[in-house]
Motif scaffolding. Structure first.
Motif, PDB file in Angstrom:
ATOM      1  N   ALA A  41       0.857  -1.188   0.000  1.00  0.00           N
ATOM      2  CA  ALA A  41       0.000   0.000   0.000  1.00  0.00           C
ATOM      3  C   ALA A  41       0.889   1.232   0.000  1.00  0.00           C
ATOM      4  N   GLY A  42       0.512   2.209  -0.811  1.00  0.00           N
ATOM      5  CA  GLY A  42       1.282   3.444  -0.866  1.00  0.00           C
ATOM      6  C   GLY A  42       0.482   4.612  -0.345  1.00  0.00           C
ATOM      7  N   HIS A  43       1.149   5.508   0.358  1.00  0.00           N
ATOM      8  CA  HIS A  43       0.516   6.729   0.849  1.00  0.00           C
ATOM      9  C   HIS A  43       1.149   7.923   0.150  1.00  0.00           C
ATOM     10  N   THR A  44       0.334   8.788  -0.394  1.00  0.00           N
ATOM     11  CA  THR A  44       0.831   9.988  -1.052  1.00  0.00           C
ATOM     12  C   THR A  44       0.769  11.152  -0.072  1.00  0.00           C
ATOM     13  N   VAL A  45       1.908  11.775   0.148  1.00  0.00           N
ATOM     14  CA  VAL A  45       2.002  12.855   1.126  1.00  0.00           C
ATOM     15  C   VAL A  45       2.741  14.038   0.503  1.00  0.00           C
ATOM     16  N   LEU A  46       2.253  15.243   0.797  1.00  0.00           N
ATOM     17  CA  LEU A  46       2.921  16.463   0.355  1.00  0.00           C
ATOM     18  C   LEU A  46       3.731  17.058   1.499  1.00  0.00           C
ATOM     19  N   LYS A  47       4.979  17.404   1.219  1.00  0.00           N
ATOM     20  CA  LYS A  47       5.806  18.109   2.199  1.00  0.00           C
ATOM     21  C   LYS A  47       6.501  19.255   1.495  1.00  0.00           C
ATOM     22  N   ASN A  48       6.207  20.454   1.953  1.00  0.00           N
ATOM     23  CA  ASN A  48       6.766  21.666   1.346  1.00  0.00           C
ATOM     24  C   ASN A  48       6.508  21.713  -0.155  1.00  0.00           C
ATOM     25  N   GLY A  49       5.306  21.283  -0.539  1.00  0.00           N
ATOM     26  CA  GLY A  49       4.916  21.337  -1.938  1.00  0.00           C
ATOM     27  C   GLY A  49       5.421  20.208  -2.798  1.00  0.00           C
ATOM     28  N   VAL A  50       6.201  19.284  -2.215  1.00  0.00           N
ATOM     29  CA  VAL A  50       6.746  18.150  -2.959  1.00  0.00           C
ATOM     30  C   VAL A  50       5.943  16.897  -2.638  1.00  0.00           C
ATOM     31  N   LYS A  51       5.526  16.170  -3.665  1.00  0.00           N
ATOM     32  CA  LYS A  51       4.725  14.966  -3.474  1.00  0.00           C
ATOM     33  C   LYS A  51       5.625  13.749  -3.262  1.00  0.00           C
ATOM     34  N   HIS A  52       5.321  12.976  -2.226  1.00  0.00           N
ATOM     35  CA  HIS A  52       6.072  11.755  -1.935  1.00  0.00           C
ATOM     36  C   HIS A  52       5.105  10.581  -1.862  1.00  0.00           C
ATOM     37  N   GLY A  53       5.457   9.460  -2.485  1.00  0.00           N
ATOM     38  CA  GLY A  53       4.698   8.227  -2.351  1.00  0.00           C
ATOM     39  C   GLY A  53       5.487   7.262  -1.490  1.00  0.00           C
ATOM     40  N   VAL A  54       5.005   6.980  -0.291  1.00  0.00           N
ATOM     41  CA  VAL A  54       5.747   6.114   0.634  1.00  0.00           C
ATOM     42  C   VAL A  54       5.011   4.794   0.836  1.00  0.00           C
ATOM     43  N   ARG A  55       5.800   3.727   0.927  1.00  0.00           N
ATOM     44  CA  ARG A  55       5.239   2.386   1.090  1.00  0.00           C
ATOM     45  C   ARG A  55       5.708   1.708   2.363  1.00  0.00           C
ATOM     46  N   MET A  56       6.804   2.178   2.953  1.00  0.00           N
ATOM     47  CA  MET A  56       7.326   1.565   4.170  1.00  0.00           C
ATOM     48  C   MET A  56       7.452   2.562   5.309  1.00  0.00           C
ATOM     49  N   VAL A  57       8.032   3.711   5.024  1.00  0.00           N
ATOM     50  CA  VAL A  57       8.200   4.746   6.060  1.00  0.00           C
ATOM     51  C   VAL A  57       6.827   5.318   6.416  1.00  0.00           C
ATOM     52  N   PRO A  58       6.534   5.519   7.701  1.00  0.00           N
ATOM     53  CA  PRO A  58       5.257   6.130   8.078  1.00  0.00           C
ATOM     54  C   PRO A  58       5.040   7.457   7.364  1.00  0.00           C
ATOM     55  N   SER A  59       3.803   7.685   6.898  1.00  0.00           N
ATOM     56  CA  SER A  59       3.528   8.919   6.150  1.00  0.00           C
ATOM     57  C   SER A  59       3.601  10.148   7.045  1.00  0.00           C
ATOM     58  N   GLY A  60       3.616   9.943   8.352  1.00  0.00           N
ATOM     59  CA  GLY A  60       3.792  11.062   9.272  1.00  0.00           C
ATOM     60  C   GLY A  60       5.208  11.603   9.312  1.00  0.00           C
ATOM     61  N   PHE A  61       6.087  11.099   8.433  1.00  0.00           N
ATOM     62  CA  PHE A  61       7.480  11.582   8.404  1.00  0.00           C
ATOM     63  C   PHE A  61       7.542  13.087   8.164  1.00  0.00           C
ATOM     64  N   VAL A  62       6.468  13.647   7.619  1.00  0.00           N
ATOM     65  CA  VAL A  62       6.467  15.080   7.315  1.00  0.00           C
ATOM     66  C   VAL A  62       6.617  15.924   8.578  1.00  0.00           C
ATOM     67  N   TYR A  63       6.263  15.347   9.730  1.00  0.00           N
ATOM     68  CA  TYR A  63       6.472  16.054  11.000  1.00  0.00           C
ATOM     69  C   TYR A  63       7.868  15.690  11.494  1.00  0.00           C
ATOM     70  N   ASP A  64       8.762  16.650  11.474  1.00  0.00           N
ATOM     71  CA  ASP A  64      10.191  16.378  11.664  1.00  0.00           C
ATOM     72  C   ASP A  64      10.597  15.973  13.073  1.00  0.00           C
ATOM     73  N   ASN A  65       9.740  16.214  14.059  1.00  0.00           N
ATOM     74  CA  ASN A  65      10.146  15.956  15.446  1.00  0.00           C
ATOM     75  C   ASN A  65       9.694  14.611  15.994  1.00  0.00           C
ATOM     76  N   ALA A  66       9.099  13.779  15.161  1.00  0.00           N
ATOM     77  CA  ALA A  66       8.595  12.495  15.646  1.00  0.00           C
ATOM     78  C   ALA A  66       9.550  11.355  15.319  1.00  0.00           C
ATOM     79  N   ARG A  67       9.625  10.414  16.232  1.00  0.00           N
ATOM     80  CA  ARG A  67      10.302   9.146  15.983  1.00  0.00           C
ATOM     81  C   ARG A  67       9.388   8.318  15.088  1.00  0.00           C
ATOM     82  N   LEU A  68       9.956   7.677  14.064  1.00  0.00           N
ATOM     83  CA  LEU A  68       9.181   6.910  13.091  1.00  0.00           C
ATOM     84  C   LEU A  68       9.434   5.422  13.297  1.00  0.00           C
ATOM     85  N   LEU A  69       8.366   4.685  13.594  1.00  0.00           N
ATOM     86  CA  LEU A  69       8.512   3.281  13.943  1.00  0.00           C
ATOM     87  C   LEU A  69       7.692   2.384  13.023  1.00  0.00           C
TER      88      LEU A  69
END
Length: 337
Positions: A41-69
């Motif tokens: 499954a892929g999640h499409t996320v925008l960060k600073n106007g750039v589109k990212h399609g992520v399949r493994m990394v949590p899509s909440g990566f856009v928030y820079d202060n969180a640990r990603l598990l």
């Protein structure tokens, strides 16, 4: 401080990535943990106007202060993970549970070569089904046995529960949608495990009494990729009339488009134990509402749709997306509490 699960309410592709990103940027979590199946499954996320399609990394990566598990229940494809970490630059924030099972090349070959899975079911061919089969047979390779993952290994359940005990906000994000749950979906046209909120909690090792909010994400016009029942499906010509044409993030296949399904929304909200709902694609109900960020400025047509959707699902609709951009959203969580 709350522990929030974000789960898909229809057949996937509901826009969970955007909802997770919004909640992350608003609620300032210390941890964003991913449950779900794996890289199918892929999640499409925008960060600073750039589109990212992520399949493994949590899509909440856009928030820079969180640990990603990545929780123990998730299948990990090291090739996909390494590529995303390299592109996104999140290696210093990433943790992979040492009990995760690994998707190997043999699993991908089997997935693509199995006629029933590839043709009848419409599998993504990412190896998840065969990898989960091997996991059930207790012969799977685990993350702790894979050298390239050593730098990320952790006990995700311990990290999550420690953060909850400290009174911190955490987000548990799902993948796929309720309609393709192995248990509650349109079997056999389903994925290889349950995709409900209960499963997501188990995937990251957080017990049910420690969950505060379950946000089920719906789409104004549900979509489905691959085969299987779709009771409210419209014809391609009808979809074109609404200006809707979509393609899957992972497979690139055209998505089937449907009308709002109130019956499925209620059942999904019930099984997931939803406390609130988010909805995407409201600009397709009324294009004049694209980009609206104030509920009062929504058209009567959209407000009437939302009133009916709330009655159908039986939970308050608190996060309303009026377009794909990060800022095109209305957050009513504090108002509707």
């Amino acid at each position: 401080m709350v522990t929030t699960i974000v789960v898909g309410g229809f057949f996937g592709d509901e826009g969970k990535g955007k909802i997770v990103a919004h909640i992350a940027n608003t609620d300032n979590p210390t941890i964003i943990a991913r449950g779900g199946v794996g890289p199918n499954a892929g999640h499409t996320v925008l960060k600073n106007g750039v589109k990212h399609g992520v399949r493994m990394v949590p899509s909440g990566f856009v928030y820079d202060n969180a640990r990603l598990l990545i929780g123990a229940g998730v299948l990990v494809d090291p090739v996909v993970l390494d590529r995303e970490v390299s592109i996104l630059g999140v290696g210093d924030r990433l943790g992979v549970d040492y009990r995760c099972s690994i998707i190997e090349e043999k699993h991908i070959i089997e997935d693509k070569g199995t006629e029933m899975l590839a043709k009848k079911i419409g599998t993504t061919g990412t190896g998840c089904g065969p990898a989960n089969k091997e996991r059930v047979m207790r012969s799977a390779l685990q993350a702790k046995d894979f050298p390239s993952l050593k730098k990320y290994l952790t006990d995700v359940s311990q990290e999550c529960n420690d953060a909850i005990s400290r009174g911190e906000n955490i987000i548990i994000e799902g993948s796929q949608g309720f309609g393709i749950s192995l248990y509650y979906g349109t079997y056999p046209f389903v994925t290889s495990k349950d995709t409900s909120a209960s499963q997501l909690a188990a995937d990251v090792g957080v017990g049910p009494t420690r969950i505060d909010e379950v946000v089920v994400v719906f789409k104004a016009f549900p979509t489905r990729v691959g085969e299987g029942p779709f009771p409210t499906e419209m014809s391609p010509n009808e979809a074109k009339g609404y200006g809707i044409e979509e393609f899957g993030t992972v497979t690139g296949r055209a998505r089937r488009i449907g009308y709002w399904d109130g019956k499925m929304a209620r059942y999904s909200a019930m099984i997931n134990g939803a406390t609130q709902a988010a909805i995407t694609g409201l600009d397709r109900i009324d294009p004049a509402c694209k980009g609206v960020t104030d509920y009062d400025n929504l058209s009567d047509k959209v407000k009437q749709f939302l009133d009916q959707a709330e009655k159908d699902a039986g939970v308050p609709f608190t996060i309303l997306s009026t377009g794909p951009e990060e800022h095109e959203i209305i957050d009513l969580r504090k108002i509707k509490k």
